[in-house]
Design an enzyme around this catalytic site. Structure first.
Site, mmCIF file in Angstrom:
data_model
loop_
_atom_site.group_PDB
_atom_site.id
_atom_site.type_symbol
_atom_site.label_atom_id
_atom_site.label_comp_id
_atom_site.label_asym_id
_atom_site.label_seq_id
_atom_site.Cartn_x
_atom_site.Cartn_y
_atom_site.Cartn_z
ATOM 1 N N PRO A 265 10.120 -14.587 1.823
ATOM 2 C CA PRO A 265 9.007 -14.487 2.662
ATOM 3 C C PRO A 265 8.332 -13.251 2.874
ATOM 4 O O PRO A 265 8.855 -12.292 2.692
ATOM 5 C CB PRO A 265 9.560 -15.246 4.013
ATOM 6 C CG PRO A 265 11.077 -15.565 3.534
ATOM 7 C CD PRO A 265 11.515 -14.928 2.371
ATOM 8 N N GLU B 246 0.786 -1.084 0.064
ATOM 9 C CA GLU B 246 0.098 -0.023 0.067
ATOM 10 C C GLU B 246 0.856 1.312 -0.054
ATOM 11 O O GLU B 246 0.634 2.062 -0.665
ATOM 12 C CB GLU B 246 -0.983 -0.030 1.191
ATOM 13 C CG GLU B 246 -1.975 -0.954 1.085
ATOM 14 C CD GLU B 246 -1.516 -2.304 1.707
ATOM 15 O OE1 GLU B 246 -2.089 -3.355 2.062
ATOM 16 O OE2 GLU B 246 -0.176 -2.568 1.965
#
Length: 442
Positions: free
Chosen positions: A286, A69
């Site tokens: 990850p 975002e």
């Protein structure tokens, strides 16, 4: 206060000890979760003056939860500051430490100096006393929430404080819409506080209307298509690749929830059956930094030859798995790869945004659970830049087939780049919608 919000607030207040315990436990692996607790539970006014800025110019508050975002929001933030002039200021809030770190890195020029144009903090949990202090401290006239962030107390209090509230880059999957219907007693009053929704797609816009939103709504596209690739990181990835002798490099983007265990097992089965291209490296990045050690351990326990970015980038031909245990280097990992698998898409986790991968011309493989990016996933497949797979074994098999067909791989790379270029422009469309709200205050 409405009865629905009263019940919500009472439950939220009772959960405060649980939230504290959650942050403390997460802090065992990611120590940044133990920082700035007052901001989360009391609001930044407890730590600073009565206002974030002394400037008399317009103030924008923009909430960007985490890394994705924040990356999507920064071009809009810069465009708004340019449009509003030298006196304009921005308060940018986050939920995760990685989001905050990303914002600091991307907006370093606005944070510097004795009179910064931007300040950062964590958005408080949706507690009335924390919201009240936070909103007063910002001094903002315009508040932007992103994608799916609808907090009942925050929205109600923002409207009471006189802010114009907008949900930008808004998306609403069919699954989320069903949940919103289920909790309509809480969701509809929250939606009613919004002055504008800037939806990613027509489907998203229709779903917001179906769940009860009656205000102004425009379709602007996804801000994430307008991301700027850090050329220094991309160059670093190309440098890695030139220094390696691997024939193929495959990337797994933002893996989570131990899905790597199934992936590594599929990798080993293909290698044992000689279905894997020779001399292929698997890079696994990850999603959460606190899992870096765990992923390294999973690969080691299965007997794979594994290395990690934090230790070395000079890999040998024996290396099978490279764990990307660094922050802010996704562009480098993409540049070093030939194709990518979206993490969280082969388990019901919602998938991961594929745009950053496509922007560098890399075809993407996606499982059936891309419900957080369903429209993008569908369009990618139609374009020929995305491949749907039903299992980790299917990913290894189909990626091997694509890697063996140079002409098809080159075409998929071209289509991936073209896909991103075709969908750019959401930043300007969103900016125009904000500037057109009709008030000089925003």
């Amino acid at each position: 206060m409405q009865l629905s919000r009263l019940v919500y607030t009472l439950v939220g207040s009772l959960l405060v000890p649980c939230l504290m315990a959650y942050l403390w436990l997460r802090g065992r692996r990611a120590t940044a979760y133990r920082d700035h607790w007052l901001e989360r539970f009391w609001g930044p006014a407890a730590l600073a003056g009565s206002r974030a800025f002394d400037s008399a110019g317009p103030v924008l508050w923009l909430h960007a939860v985490s890394v994705g975002e924040t990356q999507a929001a920064v071009p809009l933030l810069r465009a708004w500051l340019d449009a509003k002039g030298a006196q304009a200021r921005v308060v940018m809030t986050h939920t995760t430490p990685t989001g905050r770190q990303t914002g600091a890195s991307l907006c370093e020029d606005f944070l510097a100096g004795p009179d910064p144009r931007l300040v950062q903090c964590y958005l408080p949990y949706d507690l009335p006393w924390a919201n009240r202090r936070f909103l007063k401290w910002t001094g903002a006239q315009l508040g932007l929430l992103m994608e799916t962030e609808l907090w009942p107390n925050l929205l109600a209090q923002a409207k009471q404080a006189g802010l114009t509230m907008v949900l930008i880059n808004a998306r609403l999957s069919a699954r989320s819409a069903r949940q919103m219907h289920r909790f309509a007693w809480l969701a509809r009053p929250a939606l009613a506080q919004l002055d504008l929704i800037c939806a990613q797609t027509q489907d998203d816009a229709r779903r917001f209307q179906r769940v009860g939103y009656k205000g102004q709504l425009v379709v602007t596209g996804s801000l994430k298509f307008d991301l700027s690739i850090d050329e220094s990181k991309s160059a670093l990835g190309r440098q890695w690749r030139w220094g390696w002798s691997f024939a193929q490099v495959w990337l797994v983007v933002s893996s989570r929830d131990d899905e790597e265990q199934d992936l590594f097992a599929a990798w080993q089965r293909a290698a044992a059956a000689r279905r894997l291209p020779e001399n292929t490296l698997l890079i696994v990045v990850p999603r959460h930094p606190e899992r870096f050690d765990r992923v390294f351990q999973l690969a080691s326990q299965l007997g794979l030859q594994v290395a990690r970015r934090s230790v070395s980038q000079a890999l040998t031909v024996e290396t099978q798995v490279w764990v990307g245990d660094s922050l802010g280097e996704m562009a480098a990992y993409v540049a070093a790869s030939d194709l990518a698998l979206m993490g969280g898409s082969l388990k019901p986790l919602g998938g991961q945004n594929p745009i950053e991968v496509c922007a560098q011309g890399r075809p993407v493989f996606m499982g059936p659970h891309m419900f957080n990016f369903h429209q993008i996933a569908r369009l990618l497949k139609e374009k020929g830049a995305g491949v749907g797979v039903g299992s980790y074994d299917a990913f290894v098999e189909q990626a091997s087939q694509l890697a063996a067909d140079g002409q098809r791989l080159a075409l998929a790379r071209e289509q991936a780049s073209a896909f991103v270029i075709e969908h750019r422009g959401a930043t300007q469309r969103t900016l125009q919608a904000l500037l057109g709200l009709g008030s000089s205050r925003v």
